[in-house]
Design a protein around this motif. Structure first.
Motif, PDB file in Angstrom:
ATOM      1  N   LEU A 109       0.829  -1.202   0.000  1.00  0.00           N
ATOM      2  CA  LEU A 109       0.000   0.000   0.000  1.00  0.00           C
ATOM      3  C   LEU A 109       0.863   1.251   0.000  1.00  0.00           C
ATOM      4  O   LEU A 109       0.569   2.229  -0.708  1.00  0.00           O
ATOM      5  N   ASP A 110       1.945   1.252   0.809  1.00  0.00           N
ATOM      6  CA  ASP A 110       2.854   2.400   0.836  1.00  0.00           C
ATOM      7  C   ASP A 110       3.498   2.616  -0.533  1.00  0.00           C
ATOM      8  O   ASP A 110       3.636   3.761  -0.991  1.00  0.00           O
ATOM      9  N   ASP A 111       3.905   1.540  -1.183  1.00  0.00           N
ATOM     10  CA  ASP A 111       4.508   1.672  -2.518  1.00  0.00           C
ATOM     11  C   ASP A 111       3.510   2.228  -3.528  1.00  0.00           C
ATOM     12  O   ASP A 111       3.866   3.063  -4.381  1.00  0.00           O
ATOM     13  N   ARG A 112       2.266   1.781  -3.430  1.00  0.00           N
ATOM     14  CA  ARG A 112       1.245   2.274  -4.367  1.00  0.00           C
ATOM     15  C   ARG A 112       0.959   3.753  -4.163  1.00  0.00           C
ATOM     16  O   ARG A 112       0.816   4.502  -5.125  1.00  0.00           O
ATOM     17  N   ILE A 113       0.884   4.192  -2.908  1.00  0.00           N
ATOM     18  CA  ILE A 113       0.626   5.615  -2.661  1.00  0.00           C
ATOM     19  C   ILE A 113       1.819   6.454  -3.082  1.00  0.00           C
ATOM     20  O   ILE A 113       1.660   7.575  -3.582  1.00  0.00           O
ATOM     21  N   ASP A 114       3.046   5.919  -2.925  1.00  0.00           N
ATOM     22  CA  ASP A 114       4.235   6.637  -3.407  1.00  0.00           C
ATOM     23  C   ASP A 114       4.159   6.839  -4.919  1.00  0.00           C
ATOM     24  O   ASP A 114       4.423   7.947  -5.431  1.00  0.00           O
ATOM     25  N   ALA A 115       3.805   5.777  -5.642  1.00  0.00           N
ATOM     26  CA  ALA A 115       3.717   5.863  -7.102  1.00  0.00           C
ATOM     27  C   ALA A 115       2.623   6.831  -7.536  1.00  0.00           C
ATOM     28  O   ALA A 115       2.819   7.642  -8.467  1.00  0.00           O
ATOM     29  N   LEU A 116       1.474   6.794  -6.850  1.00  0.00           N
ATOM     30  CA  LEU A 116       0.377   7.694  -7.216  1.00  0.00           C
ATOM     31  C   LEU A 116       0.728   9.145  -6.908  1.00  0.00           C
ATOM     32  O   LEU A 116       0.377  10.056  -7.683  1.00  0.00           O
ATOM     33  N   GLU A 117       1.416   9.379  -5.793  1.00  0.00           N
ATOM     34  CA  GLU A 117       1.834  10.742  -5.467  1.00  0.00           C
ATOM     35  C   GLU A 117       2.777  11.286  -6.539  1.00  0.00           C
ATOM     36  O   GLU A 117       2.667  12.461  -6.946  1.00  0.00           O
ATOM     37  N   GLU A 118       3.710  10.462  -6.989  1.00  0.00           N
ATOM     38  CA  GLU A 118       4.632  10.897  -8.033  1.00  0.00           C
ATOM     39  C   GLU A 118       3.885  11.214  -9.332  1.00  0.00           C
ATOM     40  O   GLU A 118       4.201  12.196 -10.024  1.00  0.00           O
ATOM     41  N   GLU A 119       2.892  10.398  -9.675  1.00  0.00           N
ATOM     42  CA  GLU A 119       2.124  10.655 -10.894  1.00  0.00           C
ATOM     43  C   GLU A 119       1.316  11.938 -10.776  1.00  0.00           C
ATOM     44  O   GLU A 119       1.188  12.697 -11.750  1.00  0.00           O
ATOM     45  N   VAL A 120       0.779  12.194  -9.587  1.00  0.00           N
ATOM     46  CA  VAL A 120       0.028  13.443  -9.383  1.00  0.00           C
ATOM     47  C   VAL A 120       0.954  14.645  -9.517  1.00  0.00           C
ATOM     48  O   VAL A 120       0.628  15.636 -10.179  1.00  0.00           O
ATOM     49  N   PRO A 127      -7.848   5.125  -9.093  1.00  0.00           N
ATOM     50  CA  PRO A 127      -6.866   4.414  -8.258  1.00  0.00           C
ATOM     51  C   PRO A 127      -6.743   4.987  -6.858  1.00  0.00           C
ATOM     52  O   PRO A 127      -6.573   4.232  -5.889  1.00  0.00           O
ATOM     53  N   LEU A 128      -6.841   6.310  -6.716  1.00  0.00           N
ATOM     54  CA  LEU A 128      -6.754   6.914  -5.390  1.00  0.00           C
ATOM     55  C   LEU A 128      -7.959   6.531  -4.530  1.00  0.00           C
ATOM     56  O   LEU A 128      -7.809   6.196  -3.351  1.00  0.00           O
ATOM     57  N   LEU A 129      -9.139   6.570  -5.114  1.00  0.00           N
ATOM     58  CA  LEU A 129     -10.336   6.185  -4.363  1.00  0.00           C
ATOM     59  C   LEU A 129     -10.307   4.704  -4.001  1.00  0.00           C
ATOM     60  O   LEU A 129     -10.708   4.309  -2.901  1.00  0.00           O
ATOM     61  N   GLU A 130      -9.823   3.860  -4.916  1.00  0.00           N
ATOM     62  CA  GLU A 130      -9.727   2.429  -4.649  1.00  0.00           C
ATOM     63  C   GLU A 130      -8.725   2.162  -3.525  1.00  0.00           C
ATOM     64  O   GLU A 130      -8.948   1.300  -2.660  1.00  0.00           O
ATOM     65  N   LEU A 131      -7.628   2.898  -3.511  1.00  0.00           N
ATOM     66  CA  LEU A 131      -6.620   2.741  -2.468  1.00  0.00           C
ATOM     67  C   LEU A 131      -7.195   3.124  -1.105  1.00  0.00           C
ATOM     68  O   LEU A 131      -6.987   2.419  -0.105  1.00  0.00           O
ATOM     69  N   ARG A 132      -7.929   4.215  -1.052  1.00  0.00           N
ATOM     70  CA  ARG A 132      -8.544   4.633   0.218  1.00  0.00           C
ATOM     71  C   ARG A 132      -9.564   3.601   0.691  1.00  0.00           C
ATOM     72  O   ARG A 132      -9.677   3.328   1.888  1.00  0.00           O
ATOM     73  N   ARG A 133     -10.297   3.009  -0.238  1.00  0.00           N
ATOM     74  CA  ARG A 133     -11.266   1.979   0.132  1.00  0.00           C
ATOM     75  C   ARG A 133     -10.559   0.767   0.756  1.00  0.00           C
ATOM     76  O   ARG A 133     -11.010   0.227   1.773  1.00  0.00           O
ATOM     77  N   GLU A 134      -9.452   0.340   0.170  1.00  0.00           N
ATOM     78  CA  GLU A 134      -8.705  -0.793   0.709  1.00  0.00           C
ATOM     79  C   GLU A 134      -8.161  -0.477   2.100  1.00  0.00           C
ATOM     80  O   GLU A 134      -8.181  -1.331   2.998  1.00  0.00           O
ATOM     81  N   ILE A 135      -7.668   0.747   2.277  1.00  0.00           N
ATOM     82  CA  ILE A 135      -7.129   1.138   3.580  1.00  0.00           C
ATOM     83  C   ILE A 135      -8.215   1.105   4.645  1.00  0.00           C
ATOM     84  O   ILE A 135      -8.011   0.604   5.766  1.00  0.00           O
ATOM     85  N   LEU A 136      -9.382   1.613   4.310  1.00  0.00           N
ATOM     86  CA  LEU A 136     -10.482   1.641   5.283  1.00  0.00           C
ATOM     87  C   LEU A 136     -10.936   0.220   5.647  1.00  0.00           C
ATOM     88  O   LEU A 136     -11.269  -0.050   6.809  1.00  0.00           O
ATOM     89  N   LYS A 137     -10.956  -0.699   4.656  1.00  0.00           N
ATOM     90  CA  LYS A 137     -11.352  -2.069   4.943  1.00  0.00           C
ATOM     91  C   LYS A 137     -10.343  -2.751   5.865  1.00  0.00           C
ATOM     92  O   LYS A 137     -10.714  -3.483   6.798  1.00  0.00           O
ATOM     93  N   LEU A 138      -9.047  -2.512   5.626  1.00  0.00           N
ATOM     94  CA  LEU A 138      -8.030  -3.093   6.501  1.00  0.00           C
ATOM     95  C   LEU A 138      -8.133  -2.528   7.918  1.00  0.00           C
ATOM     96  O   LEU A 138      -8.055  -3.268   8.903  1.00  0.00           O
ATOM     97  N   ARG A 165      -2.191  10.601   3.168  1.00  0.00           N
ATOM     98  CA  ARG A 165      -1.443  10.904   1.944  1.00  0.00           C
ATOM     99  C   ARG A 165      -2.315  10.735   0.714  1.00  0.00           C
ATOM    100  O   ARG A 165      -2.253  11.546  -0.225  1.00  0.00           O
ATOM    101  N   ALA A 166      -3.160   9.710   0.711  1.00  0.00           N
ATOM    102  CA  ALA A 166      -4.072   9.517  -0.414  1.00  0.00           C
ATOM    103  C   ALA A 166      -5.076  10.667  -0.498  1.00  0.00           C
ATOM    104  O   ALA A 166      -5.414  11.124  -1.595  1.00  0.00           O
TER     105      ALA A 166
END
Length: 320
Positions: free
Chosen positions: A161-172, A183-194, A244-245
């Protein structure tokens, strides 16, 4: 190996890290003084329901908890045993890790019964350790080892998850557009479920290490405390990843809004330029007498020149 009647694993621990495999017949004939035993069952099988209700000797409230379809992480003391429900990441092929798999346990000083619906690799790790003679020595060690295995397997998911948010931040930051919103909304959804399951799991581990049961040794409590501290650290990492997301999503939304405002500004300028021109041409196009320059052979050219001059004046005013 799982049987058709719901028995997945069964071992009689030898107190040295190993154990002897058992079947249903051995389970039903063995006595309570033969050493600690571990039964791992698939609660979706009717035979498991029947055995738990009729032959396990457990109270109905414990049986209901072991075969319940939905559970949240918790730990309760019932007489001289612990009723424990924990969750682990779903590492099965093709599954979403945030779709966490539950395992239910009832533990006493002589027996531990675990039930599940879907496979947990953390349980397979313990089986491998027992086969190699490096497994738990007693019930308390088993609980601590299982809790540690469940928590350790979460580390890979948190890191991903940390690697994915790093990659998305760089793309933004690199100027990515609207395609990054999903992808950002999907990442936040996964974080909330965990986080939904990790937060009560920490409370369950905290209660386990503080419950007054004699068969939990000091070393077992220390290992449970370490697992609880890891869960707390993972929760902090998830909160940081969620923030961060959110920041990346807000930055993306602000840039998209700025782009939209810029385009609307250009459209407004174009509309402002052509509004007076459209008014004049519409006024000159009415079919009534007295239209200026109607009989002048150079009338069209003169009107065009007037319109060009008007556009020039507008451009000068807008630039100022």
């Amino acid at each position: 190996m799982e049987t058709s009647d719901g028995l997945i694993y069964a071992y009689q621990l030898d107190g040295k890290g190993g154990g002897n495999s058992l079947d249903w017949q051995a389970i039903e004939t063995m006595s309570s003084d033969q050493g600690p035993t571990w039964l791992h069952l698939d609660y979706t099988h009717e035979h498991v329901h029947q055995w738990l209700k009729e032959k396990s000797g457990l109270e109905s409230i414990i049986v209901d908890a072991l075969i319940a379809d939905e559970t949240r992480p918790r730990c309760e003391v019932i007489r001289d045993g612990l009723l424990i429900c924990l969750r682990g990441v779903n590492s099965n092929p093709g599954a979403d890790p945030e779709d966490m798999v539950s395992i239910r346990m009832f533990c006493t000083s002589k027996r531990i019964i675990t039930t599940r619906k879907r496979k947990l690799l953390s349980v397979s790790d313990i089986v491998t350790a027992i086969e190699q003679g490096e497994g738990p020595d007693d019930i308390g060690t088993f609980i601590a080892m299982l809790a540690q295995r469940l928590i350790d397997r979460m580390a890979l998911v948190i890191t991903e998850l940390d690697d994915r948010i790093d990659a998305l931040e760089e793309e933004v930051l690199a100027g990515g557009g609207q395609e990054l919103q999903h992808p950002l909304l999907e990442l936040r959804r996964e974080i909330l479920k965990l986080r939904r399951y990790l937060s009560p799991q920490r409370e369950a581990l905290y209660r386990m290490q503080n419950e007054k049961v004699e068969w939990l040794s000091t070393d077992d409590r220390l290992r449970l405390r370490e697992a609880s501290d890891k869960v707390m650290r993972y929760l902090e990492d998830l909160d940081a990843a969620k923030d961060r997301a959110s920041v990346a999503n807000e930055a993306l939304a602000n840039r998209l809004a700025e782009q939209m405002n810029s385009r609307m500004y250009v459209l407004s300028l174009v509309a402002a330029l052509f509004l007076p021109l459209g008014f004049l041409t519409g006024l000159l196009g009415i079919n009534v007498g007295g239209i200026p320059l109607a009989d002048d052979p150079m009338g069209f050219l003169e009107v065009v020149i007037i319109l060009v001059i008007l556009v020039g004046i507008q451009v000068f005013v807008f630039m100022r």
